[in-house]
Design an enzyme around this catalytic site. Structure first.
Site, PDB file in Angstrom:
ATOM      1  N   ARG A  72       0.824  -1.404   0.131  1.00 42.65           N
ATOM      2  CA  ARG A  72      -0.204  -0.096   0.154  1.00 42.65           C
ATOM      3  C   ARG A  72       0.945   1.131   0.011  1.00 42.65           C
ATOM      4  O   ARG A  72       2.150   1.098   0.067  1.00 42.65           O
ATOM      5  CB  ARG A  72      -0.771   0.207   1.220  1.00 42.65           C
ATOM      6  CG  ARG A  72      -1.926  -1.233   1.222  1.00 42.65           C
ATOM      7  CD  ARG A  72      -2.799  -1.340   2.239  1.00 42.65           C
ATOM      8  NE  ARG A  72      -3.690  -2.485   2.131  1.00 42.65           N
ATOM      9  CZ  ARG A  72      -4.759  -2.697   1.235  1.00 42.65           C
ATOM     10  NH1 ARG A  72      -4.919  -1.700   0.463  1.00 42.65           N
ATOM     11  NH2 ARG A  72      -5.362  -3.886   1.173  1.00 42.65           N
ATOM     12  N   HIS A  73       0.300   2.463   0.192  1.00 34.84           N
ATOM     13  CA  HIS A  73       0.947   3.787  -0.225  1.00 34.84           C
ATOM     14  C   HIS A  73       0.944   4.446   1.411  1.00 34.84           C
ATOM     15  O   HIS A  73      -0.205   4.364   1.902  1.00 34.84           O
ATOM     16  CB  HIS A  73       0.460   4.494  -1.354  1.00 34.84           C
ATOM     17  CG  HIS A  73       1.581   5.494  -1.717  1.00 34.84           C
ATOM     18  ND1 HIS A  73       1.988   6.630  -0.708  1.00 34.84           N
ATOM     19  CD2 HIS A  73       1.933   5.618  -2.727  1.00 34.84           C
ATOM     20  CE1 HIS A  73       2.802   7.450  -1.738  1.00 34.84           C
ATOM     21  NE2 HIS A  73       2.927   6.711  -2.757  1.00 34.84           N
ATOM     22  N   ALA A  74       1.985   4.914   1.820  1.00 36.66           N
ATOM     23  CA  ALA A  74       1.999   5.560   3.060  1.00 36.66           C
ATOM     24  C   ALA A  74       1.198   6.963   2.947  1.00 36.66           C
ATOM     25  O   ALA A  74       0.801   7.570   3.908  1.00 36.66           O
ATOM     26  CB  ALA A  74       3.438   5.978   3.605  1.00 36.66           C
TER      27      ALA A  74
END
Length: 385
Positions: A225-227
């Site tokens: 996922r993306h931060a």
């Protein structure tokens, strides 16, 4: 004629970073002479035996080169190397720190004799500083640049699964050499180029460094996922396959809700109004997306996302790349030979229309010993150079 036809490169190289740079030069038509240790060669030859008995690393990085075995500490072999250096356009080296200086192969020494020479040195940490003399390998530089702490899950940091520090370094060396060749063509002078792995990967790490350093918050490791973007990452379809998607702006979020999830009410939900709110409430988004996807197979999920203009991808394995339908449809593969058999190699990503990379064979250790010795030890008028 290829762009670098007539350019000759001598490479005192091993492992990944320098060979990656010089293979790009070979793909543009340069002649690359690879100097290897007698009897052993580039140690990347022994990393594995997966491609018809040869190393996957070596066949990837060394097609189209010529191999000569030289013990550069031996007077006789050093004479051969000096004769080669006297005629080449570019020297690339990534020997252990301090080695070229001890051998008199550093840029200051060689360019004093030949100012037109382009000399490119690749190192782990650059010249000087507390780490200047240290050996460096890809994982270690990933650690030093903070990449390992930005990769993985909240429970465990992880390195990137490819030699990303080496590749970044090789690409900067390649672009630096091209720039120096242009400078020499327009200004008539050579160049001394230094590329450090920590500088190359450090450049690539600046966004998370800024986000964490200036934002005053610890780096978040979020797996696939993306931060700082949501929704982003893998979501399960009804048949168990994973679909990865990326919503980049509020307009795409609205289209996802209305056209894919059939949940128009989510558009006005204050928890998801803007990207910062979506990131904060990402745990609530995932079940909403997967509930909608659970009624569909992966093909239908991808079709709906494509129709809505939402960027997405299927989960594939590294081996799947060899039969990726997009690469096959665009005829991006070419056959390259090794001593053990043939394999498929990708055309260079930057393709020049009407000019195709030569994609030469992967050399056996010392395959060109006799030819190169005869060529470079002969009087110049004999070989016409």
């Amino acid at each position: 004629m290829l762009p670098l036809s007539g350019v000759t490169v001598v490479a005192l190289e091993q492992a990944v970073a320098a060979p990656f740079a010089t293979r790009q030069l070979a793909d543009l038509g340069a002649r690359v002479i690879k100097v290897e240790r007698p009897g052993a060669g580039d140690f990347a030859r022994d990393y594995d035996r997966t491609v018809h008995g040869e190393s996957s690393y070596f066949v990837w990085l060394n097609r189209g080169k010529e191999s000569i075995e030289l013990d550069i500490k031996s007077a006789a072999d050093r004479a051969v190397l000096d004769a080669i250096i006297d005629r080449v356009d570019v020297l690339v080296q990534n020997l252990t720190p301090g080695a070229v200086e001890r051998l008199g192969l550093d840029a200051v020494t060689l360019r004093e004799r030949r100012p037109e020479l382009i000399h490119c040195s690749i190192s782990g940490y650059g010249t000087g500083g507390p780490d200047g003399g240290r050996k460096a390998y890809d994982l270690l530089v990933q650690c030093e640049a903070g990449l390992v702490m930005a990769t993985g899950t909240s429970e465990e940091p992880s390195k990137v699964g490819i030699s990303i520090a080496d590749i970044a370094t090789g690409m900067y060396a390649y672009s630096g050499i091209l720039t120096a060749l242009l400078q020499r063509a327009t200004q008539g002078v050579g160049a001394t180029i230094e590329v450090a792995m920590i500088d190359a990967l450090g450049e690539w790490m600046l966004q998370p460094a800024y986000y964490s350093g200036y934002g005053g918050q610890a780096t978040r490791r979020t797996g696939a996922r993306h931060a700082s973007i949501a929704p982003y990452g893998p979501y399960a379809a009804g048949d168990g396959a994973l679909v990865f998607l990326s919503v980049q702006n509020d307009r795409e979020w609205e289209r996802l809700c209305r056209e894919v999830l059939d949940r128009s009410n989510l558009v006005e939900d204050p928890r998801f109004a803007r990207n910062p709110e979506r990131v904060a409430n990402d745990a609530a988004i995932r079940p909403l997306i997967e509930a909608a996807f659970s009624r569909l197979g992966v093909d239908e999920v991808v079709a709906r996302l494509d129709a809505a203009g939402i960027a997405c991808a299927r989960m594939r394995t590294p081996a799947d790349l060899l039969s990726h339908p997009q690469l096959l449809a665009r005829e991006r593969w070419r056959t390259v030979t090794t001593s053990g058999g043939s394999f498929q190699a990708l055309l260079p990503p930057a393709s020049i229309v009407g000019q195709e990379a030569p994609m030469g064979a992967v050399p056996r250790l010392g395959e060109h010993n006799d030819l190169l010795r005869a060529e470079f030890l002969a009087p110049r008028d004999v070989v016409g150079r």
